[in-house]
Enzyme design. Structure first.
Site, PDB file in Angstrom:
ATOM      1  N   HIS A   1      -9.238   1.151   5.182  1.00  0.00           N
ATOM      2  CA  HIS A   1      -7.906   1.277   5.789  1.00  0.00           C
ATOM      3  C   HIS A   1      -8.004   2.211   7.001  1.00  0.00           C
ATOM      4  CE1 HIS A   1      -3.740   2.562   6.334  1.00  0.00           C
ATOM      5  NE2 HIS A   1      -3.421   1.406   5.793  1.00  0.00           N
TER       6      HIS A   1
ATOM      7  N   GLY B   1       2.773   2.079  10.639  1.00  0.00           N
ATOM      8  CA  GLY B   1       3.741   3.162  10.468  1.00  0.00           C
ATOM      9  C   GLY B   1       4.471   3.554  11.743  1.00  0.00           C
TER      10      GLY B   1
ATOM     11  N   GLY C   1       2.944  -1.070   4.236  1.00  0.00           N
ATOM     12  CA  GLY C   1       3.048   0.335   3.853  1.00  0.00           C
ATOM     13  C   GLY C   1       4.496   0.701   3.594  1.00  0.00           C
ATOM     14  N   GLY C   2       5.162   1.216   4.624  1.00  0.00           N
ATOM     15  CA  GLY C   2       6.525   1.749   4.504  1.00  0.00           C
ATOM     16  C   GLY C   2       7.495   0.838   3.755  1.00  0.00           C
TER      17      GLY C   2
ATOM     18  N   GLU D   1      -6.402   4.665   7.933  1.00  0.00           N
ATOM     19  CA  GLU D   1      -6.332   6.115   7.651  1.00  0.00           C
ATOM     20  C   GLU D   1      -7.648   6.626   7.071  1.00  0.00           C
ATOM     21  OE1 GLU D   1      -2.688   5.688   5.487  1.00  0.00           O
ATOM     22  OE2 GLU D   1      -1.783   5.102   7.390  1.00  0.00           O
TER      23      GLU D   1
ATOM     24  N   ASN E   1       0.873  -1.179   0.000  1.00  0.00           N
ATOM     25  CA  ASN E   1       0.000   0.000   0.000  1.00  0.00           C
ATOM     26  C   ASN E   1       0.907   1.226   0.000  1.00  0.00           C
ATOM     27  OD1 ASN E   1      -1.814   2.051   0.509  1.00  0.00           O
ATOM     28  ND2 ASN E   1      -2.165   1.471   2.651  1.00  0.00           N
ATOM     29  N   TRP E   2       0.994   1.888  -1.150  1.00  0.00           N
ATOM     30  CA  TRP E   2       1.937   3.004  -1.275  1.00  0.00           C
ATOM     31  C   TRP E   2       1.429   4.276  -0.606  1.00  0.00           C
ATOM     32  CZ3 TRP E   2       3.564   2.729  -7.175  1.00  0.00           C
ATOM     33  CH2 TRP E   2       4.133   1.462  -7.422  1.00  0.00           C
ATOM     34  N   LYS E   3       0.156   4.297  -0.258  1.00  0.00           N
ATOM     35  CA  LYS E   3      -0.476   5.523   0.302  1.00  0.00           C
ATOM     36  C   LYS E   3      -0.219   6.703  -0.636  1.00  0.00           C
ATOM     37  CE  LYS E   3       0.275   3.534   4.796  1.00  0.00           C
ATOM     38  NZ  LYS E   3       0.346   3.696   6.212  1.00  0.00           N
TER      39      LYS E   3
ATOM     40  N   GLU F   1      -5.174  -4.975  10.781  1.00  0.00           N
ATOM     41  CA  GLU F   1      -4.122  -3.975  10.916  1.00  0.00           C
ATOM     42  C   GLU F   1      -4.350  -3.164  12.197  1.00  0.00           C
ATOM     43  OE1 GLU F   1      -2.225  -2.842   6.966  1.00  0.00           O
ATOM     44  OE2 GLU F   1      -4.067  -1.684   7.102  1.00  0.00           O
TER      45      GLU F   1
ATOM     46  N   SER G   1       3.687  -2.332  10.312  1.00  0.00           N
ATOM     47  CA  SER G   1       5.147  -2.356  10.438  1.00  0.00           C
ATOM     48  C   SER G   1       5.765  -3.708  10.070  1.00  0.00           C
ATOM     49  CB  SER G   1       5.571  -1.915  11.846  1.00  0.00           C
ATOM     50  OG  SER G   1       5.150  -0.584  12.085  1.00  0.00           O
TER      51      SER G   1
HETATM   52  C1  PEP Z   1      -0.479   0.070   5.925  1.00  0.00           C
HETATM   53  O1  PEP Z   1      -0.408   1.148   5.368  1.00  0.00           O
HETATM   54  O2  PEP Z   1      -1.455  -0.642   5.716  1.00  0.00           O
HETATM   55  C2  PEP Z   1       0.617  -0.345   6.810  1.00  0.00           C
HETATM   56  C3  PEP Z   1       0.498  -1.490   7.419  1.00  0.00           C
HETATM   57  O3  PEP Z   1       1.695   0.494   6.916  1.00  0.00           O
HETATM   58  P1  PEP Z   1       3.149   0.127   7.564  1.00  0.00           P
HETATM   59  O4  PEP Z   1       3.579  -1.172   6.951  1.00  0.00           O
HETATM   60  O5  PEP Z   1       4.027   1.262   7.196  1.00  0.00           O
HETATM   61  O6  PEP Z   1       2.934  -0.007   9.036  1.00  0.00           O
END
Ligand code: PEP
Length: 249
Positions: free
Chosen positions: A90, A167, A228-229, A92, A10-12, A161, A207
């Protein structure tokens, strides 16, 4: 039933440093790879991944087909680009953009009706976890999020999640994550029956990195990761895919 591992990026509101090494490295993978770029880059990334094993998803969508919804995108638009996956609910979207479970459910239902692989995200906040309300929160998100789906569960994927892990660098321990995934599978069984529950893929997100993905994916009820990251740098994302593939064999 063996559930095929799904590794999703997930590049956001970011772009990956280079997509080509991910494409080149994934011709005969025994797992599913998904990338979810921002809307504006879906077309470009679609051209890049077209003849590869890498699938493409959107990070959000509106449930209406068209109309006065400034700034929104419909499933029909995504379909016209050949997008097959969508992330719904999600954390966010829930916490920054105040999306409710009911709105999320409308999007899930529409996504399934339109034939999308629909990833429903659920997760508790740190306050909810500390107050020992986390299972009730997840149960409620599942109950409302999956309302009215009836016989259409084969294209649903759940992503657990925990909000406090997204993050932040704080991953759930494999033990705690597995406990939640088992709980989610039990709740899906109550809603849709044992067969659906045993087939449904449940991803972990929060994470996930090269150094924790192996232990997470080794758990019986963890069927992949939403990342994500660590999906933004191809070396990290590729490494995670390679580790996941070894688990899958
Ligand atoms: C996400 O955006 O769904 C996520 C899990 O981010 P990260 O891996 O950066 O925690």
């Amino acid at each position: 039933m063996t559930r095929r591992i799904l590794i999703a990026g997930n590049w956001k509101m970011n772009l990956i440093d280079d997509i080509q090494p991910i494409i080149d490295n994934n011709a005969n993978r025994k797992l599913d790879i998904l990338v979810c770029p921002p809307f504006t880059h879906l077309g470009i990334v679609q051209s890049a991944v077209k003849d590869s094993a890498v699938k493409l998803g959107a990070q959000n969508v509106h449930d209406e087909d068209n109309g006065a919804f400034t700034g929104e995108i419909s499933y029909s638009f995504l379909k016209s680009l050949g997008i097959e996956y969508v992330i719904i609910g999600h954390s966010e979207r829930r916490h920054v953009f105040n999306e409710t479970d009911e709105f999320i459910n409308k999007k899930v239902r529409k996504g399934l009706k339109k034939g999308f692989q629909t990833i429903l995200c659920v997760g508790e906040t740190e306050t909810e976890r500390n107050a020992n309300r986390y299972k009730a929160v997840i149960e409620n998100q599942l109950k409302i999020g999956l309302m009215g789906i009836e016989n259409n569960f084969e294209n649903i994927i759940i992503a657990y999640e925990p909000v406090w892990a997204i993050g932040t660098g704080k991953t759930a321990t494999p033990f705690d994550a597995e406990d939640m995934h088992r709980f989610i599978r039990e709740k899906v069984a109550e809603i849709a029956g044992n067969e659906v529950a045993s087939d449904i893929r449940i991803l972990y997100g929060g994470s996930v990195k090269e150094d924790n993905v192996k232990e997470l994916l080794r758990q019986d009820n963890i069927d992949g990761a939403l990342i994500g990251g660590a999906s933004l740098k191809y070396e990290h994302f590729n490494k995670i895919i390679e580790i996941a593939e070894l688990i899958n064999i």
